[in-house]
Design an enzyme around this catalytic site. Sequence first.
Site, short mmCIF file in Angstrom:
data_model
loop_
_atom_site.label_atom_id
_atom_site.label_comp_id
_atom_site.label_asym_id
_atom_site.label_seq_id
_atom_site.Cartn_x
_atom_site.Cartn_y
_atom_site.Cartn_z
N HIS A 84 30.85 40.00 31.76
CA HIS A 84 31.03 41.30 32.39
C HIS A 84 32.23 42.00 31.78
O HIS A 84 32.47 43.27 32.02
CB HIS A 84 31.18 41.50 34.02
CG HIS A 84 30.23 40.65 34.57
ND1 HIS A 84 30.44 39.06 35.29
CD2 HIS A 84 28.99 40.94 34.97
CE1 HIS A 84 29.26 38.95 35.58
NE2 HIS A 84 28.14 40.06 35.61
N HIS A 126 42.77 42.10 30.86
CA HIS A 126 41.35 42.45 30.75
C HIS A 126 41.63 44.06 30.83
O HIS A 126 42.13 44.48 31.15
CB HIS A 126 40.26 41.91 31.59
CG HIS A 126 40.57 42.35 32.86
ND1 HIS A 126 41.26 41.38 33.83
CD2 HIS A 126 40.10 43.34 33.60
CE1 HIS A 126 41.16 42.00 34.99
NE2 HIS A 126 40.54 43.15 35.08
N HIS A 135 39.20 47.57 31.51
CA HIS A 135 37.87 48.40 32.12
C HIS A 135 37.50 49.82 31.28
O HIS A 135 38.74 50.57 31.17
CB HIS A 135 38.05 48.73 33.56
CG HIS A 135 38.18 47.69 34.44
ND1 HIS A 135 37.36 46.95 35.14
CD2 HIS A 135 39.50 47.08 34.84
CE1 HIS A 135 37.70 45.80 35.59
NE2 HIS A 135 38.88 45.94 35.45
N HIS A 167 44.41 45.95 33.19
CA HIS A 167 44.83 44.98 34.18
C HIS A 167 45.54 43.66 33.91
O HIS A 167 44.85 42.97 33.12
CB HIS A 167 43.79 44.51 35.23
CG HIS A 167 43.31 45.79 36.00
ND1 HIS A 167 41.81 45.78 36.42
CD2 HIS A 167 43.69 46.82 36.25
CE1 HIS A 167 41.75 46.79 37.04
NE2 HIS A 167 42.79 47.73 36.77
N THR A 180 38.64 43.73 41.86
CA THR A 180 37.57 44.81 41.68
C THR A 180 36.30 44.23 41.13
O THR A 180 35.39 44.95 40.74
CB THR A 180 38.07 45.89 40.65
OG1 THR A 180 38.19 45.32 39.43
CG2 THR A 180 39.25 46.43 41.34
N THR A 181 36.19 43.00 41.05
CA THR A 181 34.80 42.15 40.71
C THR A 181 34.66 41.15 41.65
O THR A 181 35.76 40.51 42.45
CB THR A 181 34.92 41.49 39.48
OG1 THR A 181 36.20 40.68 39.42
CG2 THR A 181 35.17 42.44 37.98
ZN LIG Z 1 40.04 44.47 36.41
#
Ligand SMILES: [Zn+2]
Length: 326
Positions: free
Chosen positions: A106, A133, A135, A158, A241-242
Amino acid sequence: MAAGWKSRRNSSHPCAAPVMGFSLCLITLHLLLSQCTAQWCYQRQFCDDSCKDPSRWETEFPRCGGLHQSPINIVTRNVHVNDNLPPLVFIGYTDIINITVENKGHSAHFALPPSVRLTGGALPGYYRAAQFHFHWGGNGRPGSEHTIDGERFPMELHIVHIKEPYNSLAEAQHDMAGIALLAFLFEETTDDHPHLDTVIAALGLVQNNGSTTVIPNFHLSDIIPPASDLHHYYRYVGSMTTPGCEHAVAWTVFHRTLPISSRQLDAIVKQCRFWTGLPMTDIYRPTQPLDGRIVYRTNSGTVQRRVLHMCIRIFLAVLFTLALTH
Ligand SMILES: [Zn+2]
Ligand SMILES: *[C@@H]1O[C@H](CO)[C@@H](O)[C@H](O)[C@H]1NC(C)=O
Ligand SMILES: *[C@@H]1O[C@H](CO)[C@@H](O)[C@H](O)[C@H]1NC(C)=O
Protein backbone atom coordinates in the site's frame (compact mmCIF):
# COMPACT_ATOMS: atom_id res chain seq x y z
CA MET A 1 -9.66 -47.66 -18.37
CA ALA A 2 -12.11 -49.49 -16.16
CA ALA A 3 -9.23 -51.49 -14.70
CA GLY A 4 -7.23 -48.35 -13.94
CA TRP A 5 -10.15 -46.70 -12.23
CA LYS A 6 -10.84 -49.86 -10.24
CA SER A 7 -7.26 -50.25 -9.05
CA ARG A 8 -7.05 -46.61 -7.98
CA ARG A 9 -10.27 -47.02 -6.03
CA ASN A 10 -8.91 -50.12 -4.41
CA SER A 11 -5.62 -48.62 -3.42
CA SER A 12 -7.12 -46.72 -0.49
CA HIS A 13 -10.48 -45.94 1.04
CA PRO A 14 -13.03 -45.57 -1.73
CA CYS A 15 -13.71 -41.88 -2.59
CA ALA A 16 -10.87 -40.68 -0.36
CA ALA A 17 -8.89 -39.14 -3.20
CA PRO A 18 -11.75 -37.27 -4.87
CA VAL A 19 -13.13 -36.03 -1.54
CA MET A 20 -9.72 -34.85 -0.40
CA GLY A 21 -9.15 -33.13 -3.73
CA PHE A 22 -12.48 -31.40 -3.47
CA SER A 23 -11.97 -30.18 0.11
CA LEU A 24 -8.44 -29.06 -0.68
CA CYS A 25 -9.90 -27.07 -3.51
CA LEU A 26 -12.52 -25.59 -1.16
CA ILE A 27 -9.87 -24.72 1.41
CA THR A 28 -7.70 -23.05 -1.21
CA LEU A 29 -10.67 -21.12 -2.56
CA HIS A 30 -11.64 -20.06 0.94
CA LEU A 31 -8.07 -18.92 1.70
CA LEU A 32 -7.92 -16.92 -1.52
CA LEU A 33 -11.28 -15.31 -0.84
CA SER A 34 -10.58 -14.50 2.81
CA GLN A 35 -7.19 -13.05 1.88
CA CYS A 36 -8.92 -10.82 -0.60
CA THR A 37 -11.79 -9.73 1.66
CA ALA A 38 -9.26 -8.96 4.40
CA GLN A 39 -7.41 -6.67 2.01
CA TRP A 40 -7.98 -2.94 2.18
CA CYS A 41 -7.41 -0.37 -0.48
CA TYR A 42 -7.45 3.38 -1.07
CA GLN A 43 -10.38 5.33 -2.46
CA ARG A 44 -9.09 5.68 -6.00
CA GLN A 45 -7.54 2.23 -6.17
CA PHE A 46 -10.51 0.75 -8.04
CA CYS A 47 -9.93 -2.70 -6.61
CA ASP A 48 -12.74 -5.18 -7.17
CA ASP A 49 -15.79 -5.53 -4.93
CA SER A 50 -14.12 -8.00 -2.60
CA CYS A 51 -11.70 -5.36 -1.23
CA LYS A 52 -12.40 -2.58 1.22
CA ASP A 53 -12.07 1.10 0.32
CA PRO A 54 -11.67 3.59 3.23
CA SER A 55 -15.42 3.91 3.82
CA ARG A 56 -15.52 0.13 4.45
CA TRP A 57 -12.24 -0.37 6.36
CA GLU A 58 -14.24 -0.57 9.59
CA THR A 59 -16.04 -3.78 8.52
CA GLU A 60 -12.70 -5.60 8.74
CA PHE A 61 -10.88 -3.23 11.14
CA PRO A 62 -13.46 -1.95 13.66
CA ARG A 63 -11.22 0.77 15.14
CA CYS A 64 -11.23 2.56 11.76
CA GLY A 65 -14.91 3.37 12.43
CA GLY A 66 -14.20 4.74 15.92
CA LEU A 67 -13.86 8.29 17.18
CA HIS A 68 -10.83 10.58 16.93
CA GLN A 69 -9.42 9.27 13.66
CA SER A 70 -6.73 10.73 11.42
CA PRO A 71 -5.98 12.51 9.15
CA ILE A 72 -7.95 15.72 9.69
CA ASN A 73 -8.47 19.07 8.00
CA ILE A 74 -6.77 21.71 10.18
CA VAL A 75 -8.92 24.86 10.27
CA THR A 76 -6.39 27.52 11.24
CA ARG A 77 -8.92 29.99 12.68
CA ASN A 78 -10.16 27.29 15.13
CA VAL A 79 -6.72 26.25 16.32
CA HIS A 80 -5.87 27.02 19.98
CA VAL A 81 -2.51 28.60 20.76
CA ASN A 82 -0.73 26.60 23.46
CA ASP A 83 2.20 28.20 25.29
CA ASN A 84 3.31 24.84 26.64
CA LEU A 85 4.47 23.22 23.41
CA PRO A 86 8.27 23.38 23.49
CA PRO A 87 10.44 22.35 20.51
CA LEU A 88 10.94 18.64 19.86
CA VAL A 89 14.34 17.14 20.57
CA PHE A 90 15.66 15.00 17.71
CA ILE A 91 18.21 12.35 18.72
CA GLY A 92 20.27 10.43 16.16
CA TYR A 93 18.69 12.26 13.23
CA THR A 94 22.12 13.29 11.97
CA ASP A 95 23.68 9.80 12.35
CA ILE A 96 24.82 7.92 9.25
CA ILE A 97 22.48 4.95 8.90
CA ASN A 98 21.72 2.13 6.46
CA ILE A 99 18.01 1.88 5.88
CA THR A 100 15.97 -0.94 4.36
CA VAL A 101 13.20 0.11 2.02
CA GLU A 102 10.27 -2.25 1.43
CA ASN A 103 7.23 -2.07 -0.79
CA LYS A 104 4.44 -2.99 1.67
CA GLY A 105 1.72 -3.29 -0.96
CA HIS A 106 0.00 0.00 0.00
CA SER A 107 3.09 2.21 0.41
CA ALA A 108 6.85 1.88 0.79
CA HIS A 109 8.37 1.85 4.28
CA PHE A 110 11.86 3.11 5.09
CA ALA A 111 12.87 1.23 8.26
CA LEU A 112 14.78 3.28 10.85
CA PRO A 113 17.16 1.95 13.52
CA PRO A 114 16.20 2.41 17.20
CA SER A 115 19.15 4.79 17.65
CA VAL A 116 16.94 7.43 16.00
CA ARG A 117 14.83 8.84 18.84
CA LEU A 118 12.52 11.68 19.76
CA THR A 119 11.52 13.54 22.93
CA GLY A 120 10.48 17.06 24.00
CA GLY A 121 7.51 18.76 22.37
CA ALA A 122 5.38 18.03 25.47
CA LEU A 123 5.57 14.30 24.67
CA PRO A 124 5.42 12.07 27.77
CA GLY A 125 8.85 10.43 27.46
CA TYR A 126 11.24 9.07 24.85
CA TYR A 127 10.20 7.53 21.54
CA ARG A 128 12.15 5.25 19.18
CA ALA A 129 11.82 5.73 15.43
CA ALA A 130 10.35 2.77 13.54
CA GLN A 131 10.01 3.88 9.93
CA PHE A 132 9.10 6.72 7.62
CA HIS A 133 6.91 6.68 4.54
CA PHE A 134 5.18 9.07 2.17
CA HIS A 135 1.60 9.69 1.05
CA TRP A 136 1.24 11.01 -2.49
CA GLY A 137 -1.28 11.66 -5.24
CA GLY A 138 -0.89 11.02 -8.93
CA ASN A 139 -0.70 12.75 -12.31
CA GLY A 140 -0.72 16.24 -10.86
CA ARG A 141 -3.26 15.38 -8.16
CA PRO A 142 -2.12 16.33 -4.63
CA GLY A 143 -1.85 13.49 -2.11
CA SER A 144 -1.17 14.73 1.42
CA GLU A 145 -3.30 13.20 4.20
CA HIS A 146 -3.66 16.31 6.38
CA THR A 147 -5.18 19.36 4.75
CA ILE A 148 -4.87 22.95 5.99
CA ASP A 149 -8.01 25.08 5.58
CA GLY A 150 -9.14 22.54 2.99
CA GLU A 151 -5.94 22.68 0.96
CA ARG A 152 -4.33 19.35 0.07
CA PHE A 153 -0.56 19.43 -0.43
CA PRO A 154 1.33 17.44 -3.10
CA MET A 155 2.87 14.93 -0.67
CA GLU A 156 3.26 14.20 3.06
CA LEU A 157 6.11 12.56 4.97
CA HIS A 158 5.33 10.58 8.14
CA ILE A 159 8.03 9.58 10.60
CA VAL A 160 6.62 6.96 12.99
CA HIS A 161 8.01 6.72 16.54
CA ILE A 162 7.00 4.21 19.23
CA LYS A 163 7.13 5.15 22.91
CA GLU A 164 9.79 3.46 25.01
CA PRO A 165 9.79 0.76 26.27
CA TYR A 166 7.21 -0.60 23.78
CA ASN A 167 8.65 -2.53 20.87
CA SER A 168 5.78 -2.57 18.41
CA LEU A 169 2.63 -0.86 17.31
CA ALA A 170 0.67 -3.71 18.89
CA GLU A 171 2.22 -2.98 22.29
CA ALA A 172 1.95 0.80 21.97
CA GLN A 173 -1.65 0.95 20.79
CA HIS A 174 -3.14 0.68 24.29
CA ASP A 175 -1.34 3.85 25.41
CA MET A 176 -3.08 7.09 24.36
CA ALA A 177 0.33 8.56 23.48
CA GLY A 178 1.99 5.28 22.51
CA ILE A 179 2.93 6.56 19.06
CA ALA A 180 4.41 9.91 18.07
CA LEU A 181 3.96 10.71 14.41
CA LEU A 182 5.74 13.60 12.74
CA ALA A 183 4.08 14.95 9.60
CA PHE A 184 5.76 17.18 7.03
CA LEU A 185 3.80 18.65 4.14
CA PHE A 186 5.52 19.13 0.78
CA GLU A 187 5.11 22.21 -1.35
CA GLU A 188 5.93 22.24 -5.06
CA THR A 189 8.97 24.37 -5.89
CA THR A 190 10.89 25.11 -9.09
CA ASP A 191 14.09 23.77 -7.57
CA ASP A 192 14.56 20.12 -6.63
CA HIS A 193 14.67 19.00 -3.00
CA PRO A 194 18.46 18.59 -2.82
CA HIS A 195 18.45 15.20 -1.07
CA LEU A 196 15.29 13.45 -2.26
CA ASP A 197 16.83 11.71 -5.27
CA THR A 198 18.26 8.84 -3.16
CA VAL A 199 14.72 8.21 -1.90
CA ILE A 200 13.35 8.35 -5.45
CA ALA A 201 16.01 5.92 -6.70
CA ALA A 202 15.20 3.50 -3.86
CA LEU A 203 11.49 3.59 -4.72
CA GLY A 204 12.48 2.62 -8.26
CA LEU A 205 14.09 -0.54 -6.84
CA VAL A 206 11.01 -1.66 -4.85
CA GLN A 207 8.36 -1.51 -7.54
CA ASN A 208 6.46 -4.64 -6.48
CA ASN A 209 4.83 -5.80 -3.25
CA GLY A 210 7.41 -7.34 -0.95
CA SER A 211 10.54 -6.19 -2.78
CA THR A 212 13.28 -4.54 -0.72
CA THR A 213 16.47 -2.54 -1.14
CA VAL A 214 18.98 -0.82 1.15
CA ILE A 215 20.02 2.84 1.09
CA PRO A 216 23.52 2.99 2.61
CA ASN A 217 24.89 6.03 4.44
CA PHE A 218 21.60 7.82 4.78
CA HIS A 219 21.03 10.94 6.95
CA LEU A 220 17.47 11.55 8.05
CA SER A 221 18.47 15.17 8.66
CA ASP A 222 19.08 15.57 4.90
CA ILE A 223 15.38 15.10 4.21
CA ILE A 224 13.94 17.40 6.87
CA PRO A 225 14.89 20.98 7.85
CA PRO A 226 17.26 21.67 10.80
CA ALA A 227 15.62 21.42 14.24
CA SER A 228 15.87 25.21 14.67
CA ASP A 229 13.34 25.59 11.82
CA LEU A 230 10.88 23.16 13.40
CA HIS A 231 9.74 25.07 16.50
CA HIS A 232 6.30 25.70 15.08
CA TYR A 233 3.77 22.92 14.71
CA TYR A 234 0.19 21.77 15.18
CA ARG A 235 -0.54 19.12 17.80
CA TYR A 236 -3.61 16.91 18.18
CA VAL A 237 -4.48 13.39 19.30
CA GLY A 238 -5.58 10.92 16.64
CA SER A 239 -4.96 7.57 15.01
CA MET A 240 -2.85 5.73 12.48
CA THR A 241 -4.17 6.49 8.98
CA THR A 242 -4.02 2.89 7.75
CA PRO A 243 -5.80 -0.20 9.17
CA GLY A 244 -5.98 -1.04 12.09
CA CYS A 245 -6.32 2.75 12.67
CA GLU A 246 -4.85 2.43 16.19
CA HIS A 247 -6.08 5.36 18.27
CA ALA A 248 -2.83 6.08 20.11
CA VAL A 249 -1.09 8.81 18.17
CA ALA A 250 0.24 12.19 19.30
CA TRP A 251 0.34 13.98 15.94
CA THR A 252 2.79 16.78 15.17
CA VAL A 253 2.19 18.57 11.86
CA PHE A 254 4.97 21.07 11.18
CA HIS A 255 4.26 24.54 9.80
CA ARG A 256 7.46 24.46 7.79
CA THR A 257 6.91 22.66 4.46
CA LEU A 258 9.47 20.62 2.50
CA PRO A 259 10.28 21.51 -1.11
CA ILE A 260 9.76 19.15 -4.04
CA SER A 261 9.99 19.88 -7.78
CA SER A 262 7.38 18.67 -10.26
CA ARG A 263 10.05 16.44 -11.80
CA GLN A 264 10.67 14.74 -8.45
CA LEU A 265 6.94 14.39 -7.74
CA ASP A 266 6.40 12.82 -11.13
CA ALA A 267 9.22 10.35 -10.54
CA ILE A 268 7.89 9.34 -7.12
CA VAL A 269 4.33 8.81 -8.23
CA LYS A 270 5.20 6.75 -11.30
CA GLN A 271 7.39 3.98 -9.91
CA CYS A 272 5.70 1.72 -7.37
CA ARG A 273 2.83 -0.69 -7.80
CA PHE A 274 0.14 -1.76 -5.32
CA TRP A 275 -0.16 -5.39 -4.23
CA THR A 276 -2.79 -5.59 -7.01
CA GLY A 277 -0.15 -4.75 -9.61
CA LEU A 278 -1.74 -1.41 -10.49
CA PRO A 279 0.26 1.87 -10.21
CA MET A 280 0.56 3.03 -6.59
CA THR A 281 -1.10 6.46 -6.75
CA ASP A 282 -3.42 8.53 -4.52
CA ILE A 283 -2.28 6.76 -1.35
CA TYR A 284 -4.03 8.83 1.30
CA ARG A 285 -7.01 8.35 3.60
CA PRO A 286 -9.80 10.96 3.36
CA THR A 287 -9.91 13.47 6.24
CA GLN A 288 -11.89 12.35 9.30
CA PRO A 289 -14.32 14.25 11.58
CA LEU A 290 -12.79 16.21 14.47
CA ASP A 291 -15.32 14.74 16.95
CA GLY A 292 -14.86 17.72 19.27
CA ARG A 293 -11.08 17.49 19.39
CA ILE A 294 -8.98 20.61 19.80
CA VAL A 295 -5.99 21.22 17.54
CA TYR A 296 -3.24 23.17 19.28
CA ARG A 297 -0.44 25.16 17.80
CA THR A 298 2.77 26.46 19.24
CA ASN A 299 2.97 30.12 20.14
CA SER A 300 4.65 31.74 17.14
CA GLY A 301 5.98 34.72 19.14
CA THR A 302 9.55 34.38 20.36
CA VAL A 303 10.17 34.26 24.10
CA GLN A 304 11.88 37.67 23.98
CA ARG A 305 8.88 39.24 22.27
CA ARG A 306 6.49 37.69 24.81
CA VAL A 307 8.59 39.00 27.71
CA LEU A 308 8.73 42.46 26.11
CA HIS A 309 4.92 42.53 25.69
CA MET A 310 4.49 41.48 29.30
CA CYS A 311 6.83 44.27 30.50
CA ILE A 312 4.96 46.87 28.45
CA ARG A 313 1.64 45.68 29.91
CA ILE A 314 2.97 45.86 33.49
CA PHE A 315 4.48 49.32 32.83
CA LEU A 316 1.16 50.62 31.44
CA ALA A 317 -0.76 49.13 34.36
CA VAL A 318 1.59 50.83 36.84
CA LEU A 319 1.26 54.18 34.99
CA PHE A 320 -2.51 53.79 34.96
CA THR A 321 -2.64 53.06 38.72
CA LEU A 322 -0.33 56.01 39.45
CA ALA A 323 -2.51 58.31 37.33
CA LEU A 324 -5.63 57.17 39.19
CA THR A 325 -4.13 57.61 42.66
CA HIS A 326 -2.85 61.13 42.02
ZN1 LIG B 1 1.31 7.65 7.02
C1 LIG C 1 26.17 -0.01 6.45
O1 LIG C 1 26.43 -1.11 5.60
C2 LIG C 1 27.77 -1.24 5.24
C3 LIG C 1 27.88 -2.35 4.19
O2 LIG C 1 27.15 -3.45 4.55
C4 LIG C 1 28.59 -1.52 6.47
O3 LIG C 1 29.96 -1.65 6.15
C5 LIG C 1 28.41 -0.37 7.45
O4 LIG C 1 29.08 -0.65 8.66
C6 LIG C 1 26.95 -0.14 7.74
N1 LIG C 1 26.81 1.07 8.52
C7 LIG C 1 26.06 1.13 9.62
C8 LIG C 1 26.02 2.46 10.30
O5 LIG C 1 25.45 0.19 10.07
C1 LIG D 1 2.38 -8.43 -0.14
O1 LIG D 1 3.62 -8.86 0.37
C2 LIG D 1 3.61 -9.32 1.71
C3 LIG D 1 5.00 -9.73 2.08
O2 LIG D 1 5.88 -8.71 1.92
C4 LIG D 1 2.66 -10.49 1.85
O3 LIG D 1 2.56 -10.87 3.20
C5 LIG D 1 1.29 -10.11 1.34
O4 LIG D 1 0.45 -11.24 1.36
C6 LIG D 1 1.39 -9.59 -0.07
N1 LIG D 1 0.07 -9.19 -0.49
C7 LIG D 1 -0.48 -9.68 -1.60
C8 LIG D 1 -1.92 -9.31 -1.80
O5 LIG D 1 0.10 -10.32 -2.40
